[in-house]
Design a protein around this motif. Structure first.
Motif: not given
Length: 220
Positions: A178-188, A207-216
């Protein structure tokens, strides 16, 4: 036969452009494909498998894991590639196909086994993406039971088409597929899993952290 369509990876994952440049997106797509192919190859009882592609990295990977290569020089997209590959399967007398995407790096052998265990003698098995919109696995027997039309909202049309055949259609919820990767939230979501896939290890090296992924607000 298991069919995995792979478009040109050098331009993959455009929807991640806000957080990853194209070189990183290509490396990510290659890692995800490697995870998918390795998982399928690890299934001792698997049927024949093929990559539908003309991407050089994908073809090298297919040869490494002894997968068939179904050339896709026109590269029309996932829908066109699977239409073409399905015709080839029918011409060969292949009775069933399972189509899975190249961007589900948490796929497990046990999930593939479950799909085939649940597959009806005639009919289909569908596995939705985690958001319920996309289709991340589609089993059809016979192989051309109904056409596949992929996109952001493909699951409901696929389910309707499967049901319209009058044959059994089974829907499975399989978290790895079910988990495909299309957007930053998927990476999280991918990073939060405790699996140790190539894709996860790559993201952790970056080193992609949560803040980095959430804010872009930055790009690798």
């Amino acid at each position: 036969m298991i069919l995995i369509p792979v478009k040109n990876l050098s331009s993959a994952k455009q929807r991640l452009a806000s957080v990853l440049d194209q070189l990183a997106r290509t490396e990510l797509a290659q890692a995800m494909l490697h995870d998918v192919v390795a998982a399928v190859a690890a299934w001792p009882a698997r049927p024949a498998a093929a990559l539908v592609t003309s991407d050089l990295f994908a073809m090298d990977l297919a040869r490494k894991y002894d997968f068939e290569i179904i050339p896709d020089p026109a590269n029309p997209g996932e829908t066109g590639a699977i239409e073409m590959a399905t015709r080839i399967c029918m011409e060969r007398g292949i009775e069933a196909t399972l189509v899975i995407p190249a961007d589900i790096p948490l796929i497990k052998v046990s999930e593939l086994e479950e799909i085939f265990a649940q597959a009806p003698d005639e009919g289909s098995v569908l596995v939705p993406a985690a958001d319920g919109r996309g289709t991340n696995a589609a089993f059809r027997r016979p192989a051309d039971l109904f056409p596949l039309r992929f996109g952001n909202d493909s699951f409901k049309p696929h389910l309707a088409a499967a049901q319209a055949t009058g044959k059994p259609c089974r829907m499975l919820h399989l978290p790895g597929i079910a988990l495909d990767v299309d957007n930053p939230a998927d990476l999280q979501n991918l990073l939060s899993s405790d699996r140790g896939t190539r894709t996860q290890n790559l993201l952790r090296r970056w080193r992609l952290g949560d803040v980095f992924l959430a804010t872009g607000t930055e790009r690798l």
